[in-house]
Design a protein around this motif. Structure first.
Motif, PDB file in Angstrom:
ATOM      1  N   GLY A 248       0.917  -1.118   0.076  1.00  0.00           N
ATOM      2  CA  GLY A 248      -0.141  -0.069   0.061  1.00  0.00           C
ATOM      3  C   GLY A 248       0.784   1.176   0.159  1.00  0.00           C
ATOM      4  O   GLY A 248       2.117   1.132  -0.012  1.00  0.00           O
ATOM      5  N   PRO A 249       0.055   2.499  -0.015  1.00  0.00           N
ATOM      6  CA  PRO A 249       0.951   3.717  -0.074  1.00  0.00           C
ATOM      7  C   PRO A 249       1.516   4.013   1.035  1.00  0.00           C
ATOM      8  O   PRO A 249       1.074   3.411   2.199  1.00  0.00           O
ATOM      9  N   PRO A 250       2.697   4.862   1.194  1.00  0.00           N
ATOM     10  CA  PRO A 250       3.156   5.053   2.355  1.00  0.00           C
ATOM     11  C   PRO A 250       2.388   5.945   3.138  1.00  0.00           C
ATOM     12  O   PRO A 250       1.575   6.846   2.544  1.00  0.00           O
TER      13      PRO A 250
ATOM     14  N   ALA B 227       1.088   5.860  -5.936  1.00  0.00           N
ATOM     15  CA  ALA B 227      -0.327   5.193  -6.297  1.00  0.00           C
ATOM     16  C   ALA B 227      -1.155   4.774  -5.208  1.00  0.00           C
ATOM     17  O   ALA B 227      -0.529   4.228  -4.096  1.00  0.00           O
ATOM     18  N   GLY B 228      -2.351   5.503  -4.997  1.00  0.00           N
ATOM     19  CA  GLY B 228      -3.378   5.046  -4.072  1.00  0.00           C
ATOM     20  C   GLY B 228      -3.216   6.083  -2.831  1.00  0.00           C
ATOM     21  O   GLY B 228      -4.013   5.885  -1.975  1.00  0.00           O
TER      22      GLY B 228
ATOM     23  N   SER C  23      -3.303   2.100 -18.364  1.00  0.00           N
ATOM     24  CA  SER C  23      -2.596   1.588 -17.103  1.00  0.00           C
ATOM     25  C   SER C  23      -1.802   2.669 -16.086  1.00  0.00           C
ATOM     26  O   SER C  23      -1.422   2.443 -15.333  1.00  0.00           O
ATOM     27  N   ILE C  24      -2.226   3.852 -16.769  1.00  0.00           N
ATOM     28  CA  ILE C  24      -1.759   4.989 -15.936  1.00  0.00           C
ATOM     29  C   ILE C  24      -3.003   5.642 -15.258  1.00  0.00           C
ATOM     30  O   ILE C  24      -4.321   5.711 -15.445  1.00  0.00           O
ATOM     31  N   THR C  25      -2.397   5.907 -13.540  1.00  0.00           N
ATOM     32  CA  THR C  25      -3.376   6.320 -12.940  1.00  0.00           C
ATOM     33  C   THR C  25      -3.212   7.833 -12.592  1.00  0.00           C
ATOM     34  O   THR C  25      -2.144   8.243 -12.547  1.00  0.00           O
TER      35      THR C  25
END
Length: 516
Positions: free
Chosen positions: A14-16, A433-434, A464-466
């Protein structure tokens, strides 16, 4: 573990988490009610590549250097240090190193134009033989500085009395020559005997065998000396807005509104014009250059931004005059959204490459945008910084605040970006991401005072790009805590430490440093 596995593991983890920022240091803190002198306001700030040195420039033409102190060798053998085996939890700390007057106010008599001494940009160059090198520029003139420790040279005293002489020819100053008679004006002479001298005076035994004159001796003391090695002048008709050192260590660029010049550090009387956007008829001028920067590792690539909100990537290998770009990065405006202010707020005030050169961060008046140099269809992420000011654009235009040029910076690991705002606030956004990290901090000893965590808008996937749109605290007239915004106190300049979670930012004449 290969690179693909690492990416999968990172995605699963997950994201930091958002960083919790703490105050570290302040230099030039002003007391309540103290009036700030115009010449003391900081106008440029830059870490060197190692992060061991920090330079600031001000409107008075001075450059101030700071050096990191928490990485100094604590002493002891390597084996002893390894035996302790504890994690080092220190954060970057700096101390004042030296300062020098880089630029003076000038007057261009041909154009009847006053050139102010304000430092527009500072860029570090490669170090050599323990000396620091940096470039500084005002509106017209770039200077190349060498800062080095030199041993102090002193003048020894005259050693008239050899019996009292000490090392290096220096001598006690009480020795005087007895051969000089005390004459009065017009050749007169006092009646008293010459033997009536002070009782502590006596001739050395056997007289004075020799007289040694004062001499220059080198002491063990050192002092920092800043010396201007080169001056690069008379190459720009318009105000210089950017300088950038090349990764080859030999060249740099300087940019004004219409041209970008390429220089060799060793040659100050010649530069090459590599970009020229000046039209044959100035009435046809539609956009100007606002910022330019070399790629951090590819010495043949550089990017420059424009007042229309576009970024152009150029390759110096293509042609001597880079009229055509390799790639163009711009975002198409939404239909029906155009207004009188559209072009003004789209103007990019600053661009920065990420450490690996894969991403470019740009700052316009309303937003921060992160671009992937491999994808020119639009930004990877957009971070809303000033969206709450949209209803007030008319007022901002009236008081010229809409033309303020805010800088931006990326963290060394590329996971976060930061930029300044009004009321001495600055914003830190997560770009992994996220992540939903969007932190508002104040340049004061209590940076989290105004902190209100605002949930980010959910990201939507495009192929594929967020692409992410992240917002800070928003309100039409007030800040996160309901306070009215002060457009006279703005945080324009900030820099992220290249290897640590540490930010230096300039609020008027004060330099604040934070860590997480």
């Amino acid at each position: 573990m290969n690179g693909g596995d690492e990416e999968v593991a990172a995605a699963q983890a997950g994201p930091p988490p958002p960083l919790e920022w703490k105050f570290s240091q302040v230099f030039g803190e002003r007391t309540a009610g103290e009036e700030v002198q115009e010449v003391d306001i900081i106008s440029a700030i830059e870490f060197d590549k190692t992060g061991d040195h920090l330079a600031t420039g001000d409107r008075g033409g001075r450059v101030v250097l700071f050096e990191r102190t928490d990485t100094k060798d604590p002493g002891g053998s390597r084996r002893d240090l390894e035996r302790t085996d504890y994690p080092i939890s220190r954060h970057p700390e700096f101390r004042y190193k030296t300062e020098f007057q880089s630029h003076e106010p000038e007057f261009d008599y041909l154009k009847s134009l006053e050139i102010e001494e304000k430092i527009n940009k500072i860029r570090w160059c490669q170090t050599a033989n323990g000396a620091l090198f940096l470039l500084s520029t005002n509106d017209k003139t770039i200077k190349f500085w060498k800062v080095q420790e030199k041993k102090v040279k002193k003048i020894s005293d005259m050693n008239v009395d050899p019996s009292k002489a000490v090392g290096n020819g220096s001598v006690a100053t009480s020795s005087v020559s007895s051969s000089i008679k005390p004459y009065l004006a017009n050749g007169g002479c006092p009646d008293r005997s010459y033997n009536d001298l002070s009782s502590d005076f006596s001739f050395p035994p056997g007289g004075i065998p020799s007289l040694r004159l004062p001499m220059v001796v080198t002491s063990q003391e050192t002092s920092l000396l800043a010396r201007c090695r080169r001056v690069y002048a008379h190459a720009h008709d318009y105000h210089i807005n950017s300088i950038s050192s090349n990764s080859d260590g030999e060249t740099f660029i300087s940019a004004d509104d219409l041209r970008i010049n390429l220089w060799n550090l060793e040659i100050s009387n010649q530069s090459f014009n590599i970009v020229d956007v000046k039209p044959a008829n100035m009435e046809d001028l539609t956009e100007v250059i606002t910022s330019a920067e070399f790629h951090p590792t590819h010495c043949n690539m550089l990017a420059y931004s424009s007042s229309k909100g576009s970024i152009r990537l150029i390759d110096l290998r293509q042609s001597a005059l880079c009229d055509t770009h390799t790639k163009l990065f711009e975002e198409q405006e939404a239909p029906g959204s155009r207004s009188f202010f559209t072009e003004i707020i789209a103007s990019i005030s600053d661009i920065k490459f990420g450490k690996d050169g894969r991403y470019i961060l740009s700052r316009d008046y309303m937003t921060l945008k992160l671009w992937d140099i491999n994808m020119d269809s639009g930004p990877v992420s957009t971070f809303q910084v000033h969206e709450y000011l949209r209803p007030k654009l008319c007022d901002l235009y009236e008081n010229d605040s809409i033309f303020d040029k805010f800088e931006c910076c990326l963290s060394g690991d590329g996971l976060r970006v930061a930029t300044g705002s009004y009321s001495n606030l600055f914003r830190v956004f997560g770009c992994a991401a996220g992540t939903t990290e969007a932190t508002t901090l104040e340049a004061s000893k209590n940076p989290m005072r105004r902190q209100v965590q605002t949930p980010a808008r959910p990201s939507r996937s495009l192929s594929s790009i967020t692409r992410v749109v992240r917002r800070g605290a928003e309100s039409p007239t007030v800040d996160a805590n309901g306070n009215s915004f002060d457009f006279t106190t703005k945080l324009l300049h900030l820099a992220w430490h290249p290897t640590e979670k540490s930010i230096a930012c300039a609020a008027a004449n004060s330099l604040y440093m934070y860590y997480a």
